[in-house]
Scaffold this motif. Sequence first.
Motif, PDB file in Angstrom:
ATOM      1  N   GLU A   1       9.794  34.615 -41.835  1.00  0.00           N
ATOM      2  CA  GLU A   1      10.094  35.978 -42.193  1.00  0.00           C
ATOM      3  C   GLU A   1      11.379  36.422 -41.480  1.00  0.00           C
ATOM      4  O   GLU A   1      12.311  36.966 -42.062  1.00  0.00           O
ATOM      5  N   SER A   2      11.528  36.097 -40.197  1.00  0.00           N
ATOM      6  CA  SER A   2      12.499  36.377 -39.330  1.00  0.00           C
ATOM      7  C   SER A   2      13.963  35.478 -39.796  1.00  0.00           C
ATOM      8  O   SER A   2      14.902  36.025 -39.862  1.00  0.00           O
TER       9      SER A   2
ATOM     10  N   ASN B   1       8.823  29.557 -32.691  1.00  0.00           N
ATOM     11  CA  ASN B   1       7.324  30.010 -32.482  1.00  0.00           C
ATOM     12  C   ASN B   1       7.031  30.598 -30.963  1.00  0.00           C
ATOM     13  O   ASN B   1       6.541  31.293 -30.781  1.00  0.00           O
TER      14      ASN B   1
ATOM     15  N   THR C   1      10.683  25.890 -36.555  1.00  0.00           N
ATOM     16  CA  THR C   1       9.451  27.068 -36.126  1.00  0.00           C
ATOM     17  C   THR C   1       8.479  26.262 -35.215  1.00  0.00           C
ATOM     18  O   THR C   1       8.051  26.842 -34.322  1.00  0.00           O
TER      19      THR C   1
ATOM     20  N   GLN D   1       0.215  30.507 -38.984  1.00  0.00           N
ATOM     21  CA  GLN D   1       0.470  31.926 -39.277  1.00  0.00           C
ATOM     22  C   GLN D   1       1.972  32.415 -38.481  1.00  0.00           C
ATOM     23  O   GLN D   1       2.818  33.068 -38.766  1.00  0.00           O
ATOM     24  N   SER D   2       2.030  31.623 -37.483  1.00  0.00           N
ATOM     25  CA  SER D   2       3.303  31.854 -36.704  1.00  0.00           C
ATOM     26  C   SER D   2       4.582  31.213 -37.025  1.00  0.00           C
ATOM     27  O   SER D   2       5.726  31.805 -37.059  1.00  0.00           O
ATOM     28  N   ASP D   3       4.256  30.133 -37.840  1.00  0.00           N
ATOM     29  CA  ASP D   3       5.212  29.625 -38.613  1.00  0.00           C
ATOM     30  C   ASP D   3       5.893  30.527 -39.839  1.00  0.00           C
ATOM     31  O   ASP D   3       6.889  30.851 -39.788  1.00  0.00           O
ATOM     32  N   PHE D   4       4.651  31.339 -40.359  1.00  0.00           N
ATOM     33  CA  PHE D   4       5.346  32.158 -41.538  1.00  0.00           C
ATOM     34  C   PHE D   4       5.905  33.389 -40.970  1.00  0.00           C
ATOM     35  O   PHE D   4       6.892  33.833 -41.680  1.00  0.00           O
ATOM     36  N   LYS D   5       5.266  33.794 -39.679  1.00  0.00           N
ATOM     37  CA  LYS D   5       6.248  34.967 -39.112  1.00  0.00           C
ATOM     38  C   LYS D   5       7.553  34.505 -38.554  1.00  0.00           C
ATOM     39  O   LYS D   5       8.580  35.354 -38.956  1.00  0.00           O
ATOM     40  N   SER D   6       7.826  33.417 -38.121  1.00  0.00           N
ATOM     41  CA  SER D   6       9.250  33.096 -37.920  1.00  0.00           C
ATOM     42  C   SER D   6      10.138  32.743 -39.102  1.00  0.00           C
ATOM     43  O   SER D   6      11.194  32.890 -39.227  1.00  0.00           O
TER      44      SER D   6
END
Length: 757
Positions: free
Chosen positions: A733-734, A699, A554, A726-731
């Motif tokens: 989820e992907s 990310n 990430t 927050q970018s890590d958590f979005k990645s």
Amino acid sequence: MDVLYLLRVLLRKKWIILSLTILAAAGTFLLMLKKKDLFESVAQYSTGFTAEKVKLTDGSSAVDIYTLDIKFNNVIETMKSPRVSGMLSYKLMLHDLENPKQAFTKLGEKASKNEALRGISKDTIINVLRNKVQSSELLSPSNVTEQKIIKYLEVYGYDYNSLNKLLVIRRVDRTDYLDIIFQSENPYLSAYVVNNLGAEFLNYYKNLNSQRNTESAENIQQVLAIQQRKVDSLTNELKIARISQGALDPVEQTKNAMETVKELQIALSTAQSDYNLQSRLYESYTERANVITGLLGNTGGQDPLSLFKKRDDLREQIAKSGTEDAELTKQLNAIEAQIRSQSGSTTSRTRLRDELTDVSAKAGEAKARMNASSATITQLNRLISSSKSLGDVSPKTQVEIDAIDRQLEIENNALKNIREKLNQAEGLIRDDPTANFRQTLVGEPDIKPVPKKKILTTGLAGISAFVIISLIFIMIEVFDNSIKTPSQFSKVIKLDLKGVLNKIDLKRNPVNELILNEADESRNDENILFKNNVRKLRHEIDKTGKQVFLITSTQENTGKTLVTQSLAFSFLLSNKKVLLIDLNFQNNMITKIFNCDHFVEDIFSEAPLEPEYQKTMMAASAGYDDQYLLEDVVLKTEIIPYNFEPKSISTSYDNLFVIGCRGGNHSPSEVISIRSINKLVNAAKRTFDYILIESSSLNNRSDSYELFQFAERVVTVFSASMTPTQSDFKSIESLKSLEEKNFGAVINQVEFDNINL
């Protein structure tokens, strides 16, 4: 956060904590050695506060604890006040200047050269401080001379702040006693301070309380006189009203009215006499107050030093002449009389101030009586006029009389309350709150200095430093949101954890030597643990039964290249054939490490084939459904796709092949078509046991997203030192959306002691 982890953190920092603790203890010990000896003296006073009791509803008596605490606090704060400490400071300075051989404080060589000691003479300091002590006044910083004296006191350590640093005033727990404790380098100074501080407090407290209560009683007396006039006036008015109501016979009414007028005229004459008397007294008191004010404002006289000089000169002239000179003798007598007059000026000014206070109070009382007499005269004149006209006016009704009666009752009650307040105020004047103060213990010079307690203080300093430093490290860890441990990772990152790699020193132990060479298994150190953890990760990958693995992350700098290399070398140990494809265009470390000469950008370039290969290539394409066989390239067959050589992707390690990339700010789909990548991966699967593809982070770039479709499993690498955003958590989820393609996570760079946490 786990307690065990925090304990391990402290254990790792043990040498830093111990070093700083020892340093703090050593520094404290040296300071205690250099600290000067202090001598302590204690004086004790009995206050008598606990003897004052209040009555309870059941008739018994008890001590009011709340009021008692307030009284003790008031006394303590008054003792520490600048006024009390100031008088003590001035007396200390006078003692040292007037008795230099017995001085409490003797300045060192450095302090003696202080500029504050040169700006004023000692005689001036003595005269000023004597006047301040006698008048109970503090030095004013706005006065130039007094400002110099204040600095002089600071040099000697007799100023307010210096005295209060070593002064302790406290109530002995649950008793009636106050302890005054003072420490200094001179035992006689300590004894002098504790004994004289109590005396200065008693003088100041008595004067303050007496002045406050006297002023209160005088004000109440003035109010009482005015209220008495009101009551007298209403009494006369009620008397006239009742007479008016009862005189129904006109002749009797006229007779009674005349008698009333006669009585009112007598009262009027008395009131006028009283008014004239009070007016004269008021004028007399006012004139005297003005005279006293003028005397207090007139400094008069000459400078005492100049008078002393004139006296000494005249005495010298008379002594030289040898005969009686009447003129010189007359001048000498005049000078000496003037000196005696000014010597008592301070006492005279104090007496004048007291007289001014008394005269002002009497003038106020005379003014109040004069105003009351004036009001009475006005009222009597009105009543006389009313009585004279009674024969022509109907008597007052009962309603009017009742109204006057009610008003008179109200004024009488007010008069009663004022008299009670006056009695209380006069009682406070007679009741001295310090009357029960007794000094039960006289401060004596201490023979031995106060113990420094070097060992105890050093130990406390070491313990305090140890605790504080430990807390600092703990707080750093508590507020550090990085992953740190596998358990912390499981709480924060909701991904299946497949592998944990501990932190190693790659400069001393390159990863190829660490994995491929035999190690001493008897040593359970970081290197052995790392190698075994790589084997565990290899086993997890082998269990999937898949060949193509995309290694991503990430964030940047999580150790993707290290994980990729470690897995590749570990697979070589199990006789597997491995192909590494570097598609991390942003940071092509694999290409640099293996010094690749052939790049993925060149595999499907549009360069023309050499004629001798075209026929073979066409046959291969017809026989294998338009797919060139990468295994033919590796096996060094004559089928060479486009223009890359058979040996271009081999390395110095058997069964390990690498396809590099030139790097740049572009994605895989921009360099190679999707169809070409698919052909490359499918062809490689026929020849290699495992294909490891490294890509950029999720990310910041889209590279990994483009390669998801070609990978059979996606391995995500996390660093133990990274802080999830927050970018890590979005990645993440992907990655979860990949479902079975999502292999799980690998934590890299975990501290050796945190592996099992």
